[in-house]
Design a protein around this motif. Structure first.
Motif, PDB file in Angstrom:
ATOM      1  N   GLU A 142      -5.099  30.579 -54.728  1.00  0.00           N
ATOM      2  CA  GLU A 142      -4.299  31.236 -53.693  1.00  0.00           C
ATOM      3  C   GLU A 142      -3.400  30.225 -52.984  1.00  0.00           C
ATOM      4  OE1 GLU A 142      -6.743  34.613 -51.580  1.00  0.00           O
ATOM      5  OE2 GLU A 142      -8.048  32.907 -52.028  1.00  0.00           O
ATOM      6  N   ALA A 143      -2.337  30.745 -52.405  1.00  0.00           N
ATOM      7  CA  ALA A 143      -1.441  29.879 -51.626  1.00  0.00           C
ATOM      8  C   ALA A 143      -0.881  30.679 -50.462  1.00  0.00           C
ATOM      9  CB  ALA A 143      -0.315  29.370 -52.506  1.00  0.00           C
ATOM     10  N   TRP A 144      -0.658  29.983 -49.371  1.00  0.00           N
ATOM     11  CA  TRP A 144      -0.125  30.640 -48.182  1.00  0.00           C
ATOM     12  C   TRP A 144       1.034  29.830 -47.619  1.00  0.00           C
ATOM     13  CZ3 TRP A 144      -5.199  29.815 -49.321  1.00  0.00           C
ATOM     14  CH2 TRP A 144      -6.025  30.934 -49.418  1.00  0.00           C
ATOM     15  N   ILE A 145       2.038  30.527 -47.143  1.00  0.00           N
ATOM     16  CA  ILE A 145       3.142  29.899 -46.406  1.00  0.00           C
ATOM     17  C   ILE A 145       3.085  30.462 -44.994  1.00  0.00           C
ATOM     18  CG2 ILE A 145       5.653  29.613 -46.232  1.00  0.00           C
ATOM     19  CD1 ILE A 145       4.521  28.353 -48.762  1.00  0.00           C
ATOM     20  N   ASN A 146       2.947  29.584 -44.027  1.00  0.00           N
ATOM     21  CA  ASN A 146       2.808  30.027 -42.630  1.00  0.00           C
ATOM     22  C   ASN A 146       1.723  31.086 -42.491  1.00  0.00           C
ATOM     23  OD1 ASN A 146       4.666  28.398 -41.484  1.00  0.00           O
ATOM     24  ND2 ASN A 146       6.306  29.915 -41.400  1.00  0.00           N
ATOM     25  N   GLY A 147       0.701  30.985 -43.277  1.00  0.00           N
ATOM     26  CA  GLY A 147      -0.397  31.939 -43.191  1.00  0.00           C
ATOM     27  C   GLY A 147      -0.222  33.190 -44.013  1.00  0.00           C
ATOM     28  N   ASN A 148       0.980  33.402 -44.572  1.00  0.00           N
ATOM     29  CA  ASN A 148       1.197  34.580 -45.406  1.00  0.00           C
ATOM     30  C   ASN A 148       0.963  34.231 -46.877  1.00  0.00           C
ATOM     31  OD1 ASN A 148       2.177  36.505 -43.433  1.00  0.00           O
ATOM     32  ND2 ASN A 148       3.973  35.178 -43.295  1.00  0.00           N
ATOM     33  N   PRO A 149       0.221  35.074 -47.579  1.00  0.00           N
ATOM     34  CA  PRO A 149      -0.012  34.774 -48.997  1.00  0.00           C
ATOM     35  C   PRO A 149       1.299  34.840 -49.784  1.00  0.00           C
ATOM     36  CG  PRO A 149      -0.807  36.972 -48.447  1.00  0.00           C
ATOM     37  CD  PRO A 149      -0.414  36.332 -47.158  1.00  0.00           C
ATOM     38  N   VAL A 150       1.451  33.948 -50.761  1.00  0.00           N
ATOM     39  CA  VAL A 150       2.711  33.930 -51.508  1.00  0.00           C
ATOM     40  C   VAL A 150       2.877  35.189 -52.356  1.00  0.00           C
ATOM     41  CG1 VAL A 150       2.978  31.430 -51.586  1.00  0.00           C
ATOM     42  CG2 VAL A 150       1.675  32.568 -53.385  1.00  0.00           C
ATOM     43  N   SER A 151       1.775  35.912 -52.557  1.00  0.00           N
ATOM     44  CA  SER A 151       1.900  37.170 -53.306  1.00  0.00           C
ATOM     45  C   SER A 151       2.696  38.201 -52.508  1.00  0.00           C
ATOM     46  CB  SER A 151       0.516  37.722 -53.641  1.00  0.00           C
ATOM     47  OG  SER A 151      -0.235  37.838 -52.445  1.00  0.00           O
ATOM     48  N   ASP A 152       2.775  38.013 -51.196  1.00  0.00           N
ATOM     49  CA  ASP A 152       3.564  38.908 -50.348  1.00  0.00           C
ATOM     50  C   ASP A 152       4.992  38.359 -50.261  1.00  0.00           C
ATOM     51  OD1 ASP A 152       4.618  40.594 -48.456  1.00  0.00           O
ATOM     52  OD2 ASP A 152       3.529  39.681 -46.768  1.00  0.00           O
ATOM     53  N   ARG A 153       5.762  38.638 -51.275  1.00  0.00           N
ATOM     54  CA  ARG A 153       7.103  38.032 -51.369  1.00  0.00           C
ATOM     55  C   ARG A 153       7.970  38.396 -50.169  1.00  0.00           C
ATOM     56  NH1 ARG A 153       7.040  40.305 -56.714  1.00  0.00           N
ATOM     57  NH2 ARG A 153       6.074  38.833 -58.119  1.00  0.00           N
ATOM     58  N   ASP A 154       7.932  39.685 -49.814  1.00  0.00           N
ATOM     59  CA  ASP A 154       8.774  40.115 -48.699  1.00  0.00           C
ATOM     60  C   ASP A 154       8.348  39.430 -47.400  1.00  0.00           C
ATOM     61  OD1 ASP A 154      10.172  41.761 -50.385  1.00  0.00           O
ATOM     62  OD2 ASP A 154       8.931  43.519 -49.993  1.00  0.00           O
ATOM     63  N   GLY A 155       7.064  39.104 -47.319  1.00  0.00           N
ATOM     64  CA  GLY A 155       6.530  38.489 -46.102  1.00  0.00           C
ATOM     65  C   GLY A 155       6.946  37.035 -45.940  1.00  0.00           C
ATOM     66  N   ILE A 156       7.092  36.315 -47.042  1.00  0.00           N
ATOM     67  CA  ILE A 156       7.382  34.872 -46.908  1.00  0.00           C
ATOM     68  C   ILE A 156       8.871  34.545 -47.047  1.00  0.00           C
ATOM     69  CG2 ILE A 156       5.114  34.242 -47.825  1.00  0.00           C
ATOM     70  CD1 ILE A 156       6.642  33.250 -50.357  1.00  0.00           C
ATOM     71  N   ARG A 157       9.653  35.519 -47.558  1.00  0.00           N
ATOM     72  CA  ARG A 157      11.043  35.202 -47.917  1.00  0.00           C
ATOM     73  C   ARG A 157      11.854  34.670 -46.736  1.00  0.00           C
ATOM     74  NH1 ARG A 157      12.109  39.824 -50.468  1.00  0.00           N
ATOM     75  NH2 ARG A 157      11.259  39.124 -52.440  1.00  0.00           N
TER      76      ARG A 157
END
Lengths: 537, 279
Positions: B63-78
Motif C-alpha cells: 500500500e501507499a499513501w500520499i498525504n494520508g490518501n491511498p494512491v488507489s484513490d486517484r481522484d483523491g490524490i490528484r
C-alpha cells in the motif's frame, strides 16, 4: 467546474493540436485539399441526387421504400462504427502526453474529451453535406418535417456509432495489451488485415463481409433509425420504432459512457504484457551466414548481415514493400477465386518481386544508418560497403523467391516452357538489379530522421519521393520484359514480326536486362559518389 | 482508508512484471517538507515507484499513501501531487503559455490567478519572451522548464520530479535547484529522482538508494557519507557505488562501517541513531 467542461476543453485542445499538425505538414494539407476537391462534385451530386430521390419517394409505393431507408441507415451505422473504430484504434486512443493528462485529470475526462473530439470532427465533415442533402431531399419530397427528422436521425447515428467504434477499439487494444500472443503478432495481424482489406477492394467483395453484419444488426434497434428519418414522408415509417430509436440512443449512450470509462481505465492503467526480448544470439555463425561471409568481403557482408537483422527485429522500416504486395494481392485473389492461373500472374509476380527487392534496403543507403552514420562514414571505403551491401541485402532475399514463384506460376499457366524459361531469366536479372537502380535515386532524397509509421511507432523509412521515383524507374525498366511475355501483346508482336513467342519473350528479357544493368550501374555510381562525398550537416 | 501522518508512506509496496520484481516490498516514509533524494542505478525501479506513487501504475502488492490518501484513490490524490516525468510532458503543437493554461484549466485553477502564476513562473525561468512560441521550437531545456512549471502550477503538497535537471545547462539547472530549495522552504515535499549525485547531496534531507527493487540504504547525505569515513573525503558517490556494487549484507556492511553514527537494518537500510545531528 461542470462535469462536461473538462472533456470539452480536452476535445477543443485535441482538435486544435491536430489542426496545427496538419497545417505544418504539406503532404497532409495537399491530401486534404485533394480530398476536398474530389469530394466536392460527389457532395454536389449527392445533394442533387437527394433532391431527385425525394421526388421519387413522393410518388412511389411505400412498402419497399421504408425497408430501403432502414437498410441504408443500418449500413450507414456500420460505416460509422467501422471507420470510427479504426480511427479510435489508430489515432484517438493514443493521446500524446497521457501521463501528464492522467496526473492532472481523471481518465473519465480524458476519454470523454477524445470521444467528443472525434464526434466534432465527424460532424464537421458530415453534417454540412448531410444538412444540404437533407434539405434537398425534403424539397424534392415536398415534406418540411423530413428536415428535422432526417437530421436528427443522422445525429443519432453519429452519437451511437462513434462511441460504439471506440468500444470496439478499446476492447481490441485491451486484448492486445494483455495477450502475449496478440502483442507479439500485432505487426503480422495488422499486415494481414491490410492485405485482406485491399483484397476486398480489389475483388469488390465488401458485400460478402458486410451482409452478415447487416443480418445481425437488422433485427436490433439500429434498424429503427430508418423509421425516425422517414417520419413525415408517408412511406410507412413506424412512429413507435422512431420513438424507440430515440429511447435506444439514450440507453445506449448511458451504457456506452459507463463502458468507455471502465475500458479506458483498464487500458491506460494496464501494465501490459511484459515481453522481454530473448537473448539475441548472433546468427552470423549460421551456415547461411558462413557461406555469405566466405563469398563477400567483410564490410559488405557486415552491411548485409545488419540489414537482415534490423529488418527482422524492426519490420516496420520495410513498410514500402507493402505497396508491391498490395498490388500483387489482386491477381493472386483472382487466381484463387477462379481456380486458374492465367498468363498474367507470373508477370505480376515478376514485376512485384523486382519492385520489392529494390525497395527494402537500397532506397536510403545513407539515412538508414541512423545514429551510426558518423561511424559508418569513417569506416574503410564506406561507399562500396554501403551501396553494394544494401543492394545485395534485397537481392539475396527476394530474387530466389521471385524466380521460384515466377517459374512455378509460369509452369502452371498457359505459357510454353521456353517462354517460362525466358521469364525465369527476367526474374533472375531484374530483382538482382532493382536495388542498384534504387540506390542512386535514394541518395537524392535521403531521410535521416525517424517518421511516424503509425501513431505509436517511429522508424527510419525512405522518402516517399524516392520510392515513387524508383517505382516509375523500375516499371520502365521491366516494361519490355512484361510486354514481351504478356499474352496479348507478346502474341501480337510475334505475329507482326513473324517470329516465335519465345524469341519475343527472350528479346524483351534482353532489353529489360540491358536497360536494368545500364540504369543500375549509373545509379550505383551516383550513389557511391554521394556516399563518398557525404558530410554531416 | 485515510492516514493523517506523512507526505508519502509506503508499506510493502511491490510491483511485479511477469516473474520480475521491479519494486519489491518497499517501505518508505517521507515527512512533510522533506526533499527526498531517490537514487539508484538504471533499471533499479525508481520510475516504477514514482508511477505507483502518482497512481499511474497499480501496485501488485502493498500500500501507499500520499498525504494520508491511498494512491488507489486517484481522484483523491490528484490535486495534491505534481509530477514531472523524465520525458517532459508537453504538447509540441501548443505554445508554452497555451500548454500551461490548458493544464491550469484542467485543474480548475481560477483564471486571473492562473495568469499571474504563469507569468511569474515564466519570468523566473526566463521563458517570458518564448512563451508564445510553439513547444516544437523549444530546446530540450526549455521543454523541461515548461514541464516543471506545469507540475508546480497548482502548488501541490507533494512534487515528484524524475530527473528534473536532465538536459539543462548549468544556469538553468541552478534555477531548478533553487526552485526545489524554495519549495522545501515553503513546506512542500519533493520526491526527487536523479542520477546527479551532487544535486541530491546539495538538496536532499533524506536519501534512499534503490537497487534491484529494494531500498538498500536510507539516511541523510551526511549520515551516509559518515559511514565511510575510514577514507578521507568520502562522498555520496562512494556510498552509492558501494551499496550498488554488491547486493545484500555485504553492501550494507560497507556502508555501516564501525563508527556508530548509523545503524544498518536487516534489509540493509541505514537509520540515523539518536544523535541524528546530520539531518
Amino acid at each position: 467546474m461542470t462535469r462536461t467542461k473538462r472533456p470539452r476543453l480536452i476535445a477543443r485542445t485535441e482538435l486544435r493540436r491536430r489542426w496545427r499538425t496538419m497545417k505544418g505538414n504539406t503532404t497532409q494539407l495537399l491530401a486534404l485539399a485533394f480530398a476536398g476537391v474530389m469530394l466536392l462534385p460527389f457532395s454536389l451530386g449527392g445533394v442533387f441526387g437527394a433532391y431527385l430521390v425525394g421526388g421519387f419517394v413522393a410518388g412511389s409505393e411505400t412498402e419497399p421504400l421504408i425497408e430501403w431507408t432502414r437498410t441504408a441507415f443500418v449500413y450507414g451505422w456500420i460505416f460509422v462504427v467501422g471507420f470510427g473504430g479504426y480511427r479510435a484504434y489508430a489515432v484517438a486512443l493514443r493521446p500524446d502526453n497521457l501521463d501528464g493528462l492522467l496526473t492532472t485529470t481523471s481518465h473519465r475526462d480524458v476519454i470523454g474529451g477524445l470521444v467528443l473530439a472525434e464526434l466534432m470532427l465527424w460532424s464537421a465533415f458530415f453534417l454540412p453535406a448531410g444538412s444540404a442533402a437533407t434539405v434537398a431531399f425534403a424539397v424534392g419530397a415536398g415534406s418540411v418535417l423530413t428536415i428535422p427528422a432526417l437530421l436528427f436521425a443522422l445525429c443519432l447515428v453519429l452519437v451511437t456509432g462513434i462511441p460504439a467504434g471506440f468500444l470496439i477499439a478499446l476492447s481490441v487494444r485491451n486484448a492486445g495489451v494483455r495477450s502475449r500472443l496478440l502483442s507479439r503478432l500485432r505487426t503480422l495481424f495488422l499486415f494481414l488485415l491490410g492485405i485482406g482489406y485491399f483484397a476486398l477492394i480489389v475483388t469488390n467483395a465488401f458485400a460478402s463481409v458486410l451482409e452478415p453484419i447487416y443480418r445481425v444488426l437488422a433485427p436490433t434497434p439500429i434498424d429503427w433509425f430508418g423509421d425516425l428519418a422517414a417520419m413525415g414522408l408517408g412511406i410507412g415509417a413506424s412512429p413507435l420504432r422512431a420513438t424507440g430509436a430515440v429511447g435506444f440512443t439514450g440507453v445506449f449512450v448511458v451504457i456506452a459512457v459507463v463502458s468507455l470509462y471502465h475500458l479506458s481505465e483498464w487500458l491506460w492503467y494496464a501494465d501490459g504484457v511484459h515481453i522481454t526480448h530473448e537473448v539475441e544470439r548472433s546468427t552470423d555463425a549460421s551456415s547461411r551466414f558462413n557461406r555469405l561471409s566466405a563469398i563477400l568481403s567483410q564490410p559488405v557482408f557486415g552491411v548485409v548481415a545488419v540489414d537482415w537483422k534490423r529488418a527482422r527485429r524492426s519490420p516496420l522500416s520495410l513498410s514500402f514493400a507493402l505497396y508491391p504486395l498490395i498490388v500483387l494481392a489482386g491477381p493472386i485473389v483472382t487466381a484463387v477465386q477462379t481456380g486458374e492461373i492465367g498468363t498474367g500472374l507470373p508477370l505480376w509476380i515478376l514485376l512485384s518481386g523486382t519492385w520489392v527487392a529494390g525497395s527494402l534496403f537500397a532506397l536510403n543507403v545513407v539515412g538508414q544508418e541512423g545514429a551510426a552514420l558518423p561511424v559508418t562514414l569513417l569506416s574503410e571505403a564506406p561507399e562500396r560497403s554501403l551501396v553494394i551491401g544494401h543492394v545485395l541485402s534485397g537481392a539475396l532475399l527476394i530474387a530466389p523467391i521471385t524466380i521460384a514463384a515466377t517459374v512455378i506460376s509460369g509452369v502452371l499457366s498457359p505459357h510454353s516452357a521456353p517462354v517460362v524459361a525466358s521469364l525465369g531469366v527476367s526474374a533472375l536479372v531484374l530483382p538482382a538489379v532493382s536495388g542498384a537502380i534504387g540506390t542512386g535515386i535514394g541518395v537524392w532524397f535521403p531521410r535521416f530522421e525517424a517518421v511516424s509509421v503509425s501513431r505509436s511507432t517511429k522508424a527510419i523509412v525512405p522518402s516517399a519521393f524516392a520510392f515513387a521515383t524508383y517505382s516509375v524507374a523500375v516499371l520502365v525498366v521491366a516494361l519490355p520484359s512484361v510486354i514481351a511475355h504478356s499474352g496479348i501483346a507478346g502474341h501480337a508482336i510475334a505475329s507482326t514480326v513473324g517470329v516465335d513467342r519465345f524469341v519475343v519473350g527472350l528479346s524483351g528479357t534482353l532489353v529489360s536486362a540491358v536497360l536494368a544493368c545500364l540504369v543500375g550501374i549509373a545509379s550505383m555510381y551516383v550513389a557511391k559518389d554521394r556516399v563518398r562525398n557525404h558530410r554531416l550537416g | 482508508m485515510t492516514r493523517n501522518t506523512n507526505a508519502i508512506e509506503t508499506r510493502g509496496l511491490t510491483k511485479q512484471f511477469g516473474t520480475e520484481f521491479a519494486v519489491d516490498g518497499l517501505d518508505l516514509t517521507v515527512e512533510h517538507g522533506t526533499v527526498y533524494g531517490f537514487l539508484g542505478p538504471n533499471g533499479a525501479g525508481k520510475t516504477t515507484t514514482m508511477r505507483m506513487l502518482t497512481s499511474l501504475t497499480r501496485p501488485t502488492d502493498g500500500e501507499a499513501w500520499i498525504n494520508g490518501n491511498p494512491v488507489s484513490d486517484r481522484d483523491g490524490i490528484r490535486a495534491s501531487i505534481g509530477y514531472l516525468s523524465e520525458e517532459p510532458p508537453v504538447f509540441d503543437e501548443l505554445t508554452g503559455r497555451e500548454q500551461l493554461e490548458y493544464f491550469a484549466r484542467l485543474r480548475d485553477l481560477p483564471a486571473a490567478e492562473t495568469e499571474t502564476r504563469i507569468a511569474d513562473w515564466l519570468n523566473r525561468f526566463g521563458l517570458t519572451d518564448d512563451a508564445d512560441k510553439r513547444i516544437d521550437d523549444y530546446s530540450k531545456g526549455m521543454r523541461q522548464k515548461i514541464g516543471l512549471i506545469q507540475a508546480l502550477l497548482h502548488e501541490p503538497d507533494v512534487v515528484f520530479l524524475d530527473e528534473p535537471t536532465s538536459g539543462l545547462d548549468p544556469r538553468a539547472a541552478r534555477t531548478v535547484l533553487d526552485v526545489i530549495a524554495d519549495l522545501s522552504d515553503d513546506g512542500h515535499t519533493v520526491f526527487l529522482s536523479t542520477h546527479i549525485l551532487s544535486v541530491v547531496e546539495e538538496l536532499a534531507d533524506v536519501v534512499g538508494v534503490l537497487y534491484e527493487g529494494d531500498l538498500v540504504t536510507e539516511g541523510s547525505p551526511a549520515t551516509l557519507t559518515a559511514r565511510m569515513e575510514a577514507e578521507e573525503g568520502t562522498t555520496l558517490e562512494d556510498v552509492f557505488l558501494s551499496v550498488t556494487a554488491e547486493r545484500g549484507p555485504a553492501a550494507s556492511e560497507s556502508v555501516t562501517g564501525n563508527t556508530g553514527t548509523a545503524t544498518s537494518r536487516q534489509d540493509g537500510r541505514v537509520e540515523d541513531d539518536e544523535r541524528g545531528e546530520d539531518r
